[in-house]
Design an enzyme around this catalytic site. Structure first.
Site, PDB file in Angstrom:
ATOM      1  N   ASP A   1      -1.358   0.760  16.474  1.00 42.90           N
ATOM      2  CA  ASP A   1      -2.810   0.647  16.327  1.00 42.90           C
ATOM      3  C   ASP A   1      -3.534   0.971  17.634  1.00 42.90           C
ATOM      4  O   ASP A   1      -4.349   0.181  18.120  1.00 42.90           O
ATOM      5  CB  ASP A   1      -3.201  -0.766  15.863  1.00 42.90           C
ATOM      6  CG  ASP A   1      -2.354  -1.256  14.696  1.00 42.90           C
ATOM      7  OD1 ASP A   1      -2.069  -0.448  13.795  1.00 42.90           O
ATOM      8  OD2 ASP A   1      -1.981  -2.437  14.698  1.00 42.90           O
TER       9      ASP A   1
ATOM     10  N   GLU B   1      -8.614  -0.247   6.632  1.00 42.92           N
ATOM     11  CA  GLU B   1      -8.606  -1.272   7.680  1.00 42.92           C
ATOM     12  C   GLU B   1      -8.737  -0.554   9.025  1.00 42.92           C
ATOM     13  O   GLU B   1      -9.059   0.631   9.076  1.00 42.92           O
ATOM     14  CB  GLU B   1      -7.289  -2.067   7.621  1.00 42.92           C
ATOM     15  CG  GLU B   1      -6.057  -1.189   7.727  1.00 42.92           C
ATOM     16  CD  GLU B   1      -4.755  -1.931   7.484  1.00 42.92           C
ATOM     17  OE1 GLU B   1      -4.787  -3.152   7.297  1.00 42.92           O
ATOM     18  OE2 GLU B   1      -3.695  -1.277   7.493  1.00 42.92           O
TER      19      GLU B   1
END
Length: 545
Positions: free
Chosen positions: A54, A220
Site C-alpha cells: 500500500d 478502498e
C-alpha cells in the site's frame, strides 16, 4: 608491446565509461540480488522488490519520500527516500513502540498500521494511518527521517481505514477514507470528512462520495488530489490479487464523482496493479507507483509512466489507445534535473558493526528491553526470551527479528555463536509466515544440537515438527546457517561448521505469506521458561546474496 598496452588501456576506459557510476561505499551497500536501475537510463520493475504494501509517496522539492503499511511490525511506518523514484533507501521509521503499547506488546498479525498516506503541508510532513480496530491516527515531523510526533487519534472509529488528507487552495481541509467490512460491517464505499486546517481533528459528519459495489467491489485505499479545478480520488477496486486502478473526479469535493478504470493487468504478467500514488516531478513529468501481490514475496512496488488526456490520467502503456493502461516492465527513468541519482537499494545485509540495528530490521511486536543489544565488538547479541504461556508455535512469539524478502531468488547466510545457560534454549535462522521453517541450534541434554523445524498453518495454532538432529555444535563454536530461496519462494536450509562446506538439511520448504504481509526472514533466540538469567546468541553477520 607498449602500443598494444595503450590500446588495451583505452579500450578498458571506454568500457568503464558506460558502467554505472557509484562509489565503493555505495557499491558495498547495494543489493546483490535486485537492482532496478539498469545503469543505462532505464529501469526494471519492480523498483522495490520487497513487501512495501500500500505505498504512498510525496515529493518535496527534488526529493521523494515513501511510506507503506507496516501492520504489527516494529519499527513501524518505515520511511524511504529517493531522488529519481527508482533508487530508494530506508531513512527512518515513525515509531519504535506502536500505540497503544500494551496491545502491541504481543503479536497482532494483520492488525495495526494499514494503508497510510504521507503529505507535506506548511513545512511539516504528515502521515495519516488507520488502525482498523481503533481509528485514524496522524503523526507529524519536520524531518521525514524523524523524529516523528507521538501519533494522535484523529477519529476513534472501528472499521475506518486508508485515510488521505487534502488541503484546498482556500485553506479548507478534507479527509477521504474507506471502510473495512470485517470491522465496520460494510465495505466498498468511500467517504469524505471536513478536517481542521491543522489536520489534527475532523469536523462534522462523514459524507458518502462513492459506492463501488456495482462496478468496483472492495474499493478502498483512496488517495486525494486536486488538479485544474477537479478533485481526484484514486483508489483500487476488485481486490488485492487481481484488481484494477480506479480514478474518480468531480468539480465539488463531495461529488458527484464520475469514475474510470485507468490501469489493469491487460496482456501483461503483472497481476492486480493498483493502490499507490500519483507523483509529479520537477521536470514536469507524471508517474504512478503501485503494488503487485506476489504471494509469499508480499506486495512489491512498481513504477509506471503516467500522462494526462482530457483531464484523466493514463497509466503505463496504452496500446489500444482507450485510456486504460497496462503495466510496463522496463522503461526510461524519470528525468532528473542536475546530477543523476546514485545507485541505491534498501538495506538487506548487516555486518552489525554499528551501535544501532539496521533500518531494515523489524520485530514482530513492540520490542522489550533486553531482547537485543548491538555491541562495540562488531556483533549483535540476542538474549533468549521465554516463549509465551500456552506456547504452540512461533505465531505467538514477539521477539522475532525479521526483514522483508528482497528478491525472487536469493540466499541468506548468517554466522553466530550460541552460549546457552539452560535446557531448551535455542537460536536460529527463520523463514516466517503462516507456514514457517527454521534451522536452529538447541541446548538439549547438555549438547548443542542442530536441527530443522517446520510448522504448517501456524496461524491456526498447529504444532511444530522438528526433525532429528543433524549435527552437534561444540561450545563457543561458530555455526553458519543458510537458507537458499529459489523461484516460487522454495527454501532449502543448510549449515556449515567451517563456513566453507554447507550441508543441506531436510526437504525443500515452501514459504508462505503472513497475514496481509509477505514471508519474512530473520533471527530468533528463545527459552522454554522464566529464569534469573539467559543464554545468548552472538550474531557476527547476516548476508543476503
Amino acid at each position: 608491446m607498449v602500443k598494444s598496452t595503450q590500446i588495451l588501456l583505452l579500450a578498458t576506459l571506454a568500457v568503464l565509461a558506460f558502467l554505472p557510476r557509484f562509489t565503493v561505499a555505495q557499491q558495498a551497500g547495494l543489493s546483490k540480488v535486485w537492482v532496478p536501475d539498469l545503469g543505462n537510463g532505464t529501469y526494471k520493475n519492480p523498483v522495490l522488490y520487497a513487501d512495501y504494501s500500500d505505498p504512498d509517496v510525496v515529493r518535496v522539492g527534488n526529493d521523494y519520500y515513501l511510506t507503506s503499511s507496516s501492520f504489527n511490525a516494529v519499527p513501524g511506518l518505515q520511511v524511504l527516500h529517493s531522488t529519481d523514484l527508482v533508487n530508494w533507501t530506508i531513512i527512518g521509521a515513525v515509531f519504535t513502540q506502536q500505540p497503544p503499547q500494551a496491545r502491541y506488546n504481543l503479536p497482532q498479525h494483520g492488525n495495526g498500521v494499514w494503508a497510510p498516506a504521507i503529505r507535506y503541508h506548511k513545512k511539516k510532513f504528515y502521515i495519516y494511518y488507520p488502525d482498523p480496530d481503533l481509528g485514524i491516527y496522524v503523526t507529524r515531523a519536520d524531518n521525514p527521517a524523524g523524529p516523528w510526533e507521538a501519533p494522535i487519534l484523529v477519529k476513534e472509529a472501528k472499521g475506518w481505514i486508508d485515510p488521505c488528507p487534502l488541503w484546498d487552495e482556500d485553506g479548507k481541509a478534507y479527509l477521504v477514507h474507506g471502510f473495512a467490512g470485517s470491522r465496520a460491517g460494510f465495505k466498498s464505499v468511500l467517504a469524505v470528512s471536513r478536517m481542521s486546517p491543522d489536520g489534527l481533528s475532523l469536523l462534522g459528519d462523514d459524507v458518502l462520495v462513492f459506492d463501488g459495489h456495482e462496478k468496483h467491489p472492495t474499493i478502498e485505499g483512496p488517495k486525494f488530489y486536486k488538479r485544474k479545478g477537479y478533485y481526484y480520488i484514486m483508489a483500487p477496486g476488485g481486490g488485492v490479487p487481481t484488481g484494477w486502478q480506479v480514478v474518480m473526479r468531480a468539480k465539488n469535493v463531495f461529488g458527484p464523482y464520475e469514475d474510470r478504470i485507468v490501469l489493469d493487468q491487460g496482456n501483461t504478467t503483472t497481476n492486480g496493479p493498483h493502490q499507490g500514488a500519483w507523483i509529479d516531478t520537477p521536470a514536469g513529468e507524471d508517474w504512478f507507483m503501485h503494488f503487485q501481490d506476489q504471494g509469499p514475496y508480499g506486495r512489491v512496488v512498481h513504477l509506471q509512466p503516467m500522462v494526462w488526456k482530457n483531464d484523466w490520467p493514463v497509466i503505463g502503456s496504452d496500446p489500444e489507445g482507450d485510456g486504460k493502461g497496462e503495466p510496463v516492465l522496463t522503461f526510461r527513468k524519470p528525468a532528473v534535473k542536475g546530477k543523476p541519482a546514485v545507485l541505491a537499494t534498501p538495506a538487506t545485509s548487516d555486518e552489525f558493526d554499528g551501535n544501532q540495528l539496521g533500518l531494515q530490521w523489524q520485530w514482530h511486536a513492540n520490542p522489550q528491553v533486553g531482547w537485543a543489544f548491538p555491541t562495540g565488538a562488531g556483533y549483535l547479541r540476542l538474549y533468549s526470551v521465554p516463549v509465551p504461556e500456552g506456547f504452540k508455535n512461533f505465531w505467538q512469539v514477539p521477539n522475532l527479528l525479521l526483514q522483508k524478502l528482497p528478491a525472487e531468488v536469493f540466499t541468506v547466510t548468517t554466522k553466530l555463536t550460541f552460549t546457552p545457560r539452560f535446557e531448551g534454549e535455542k537460536t536460529g535462522l527463520l523463514m516466517m509466515g503462516m507456514d514457517y521453517a527454521y534451522l536452529s541450534v538447541t541446548n538439549q541434554n547438555g549438547k548443542l544440537q542442530l536441527s530443522q523445524t517446520t510448522c504448517q498453518n501456524a496461524d491456526k495454532g498447529a504444532a511444530e515438527t522438528t526433525g532429528a538432529p543433524v549435527a552437534e555444535v561444540a561450545a563457543k563454536q561458530p555455526v553458519y546457517l543458510r537458507v537458499a530461496v529459489t523461484a516460487g519462494a522454495k527454501c532449502q536450509f543448510s549449515y556449515s561448521l567451517d563456513g566453507q562446506t554447507f550441508q543441506p538439511v531436510g526437504a525443500s520448504f515452501q514459504a508462505r505469506e503472513g497475514r496481509w504481509i509477505g514471508a519474512k526472514v530473520g533471527l530468533f533466540c528463545t527459552r522454554a521458561g522464566k529464569t534469573n538469567d539467559a543464554g545468548s546468541a552472538d550474531v557476527d553477520w547476516f548476508r543476503v546474496e
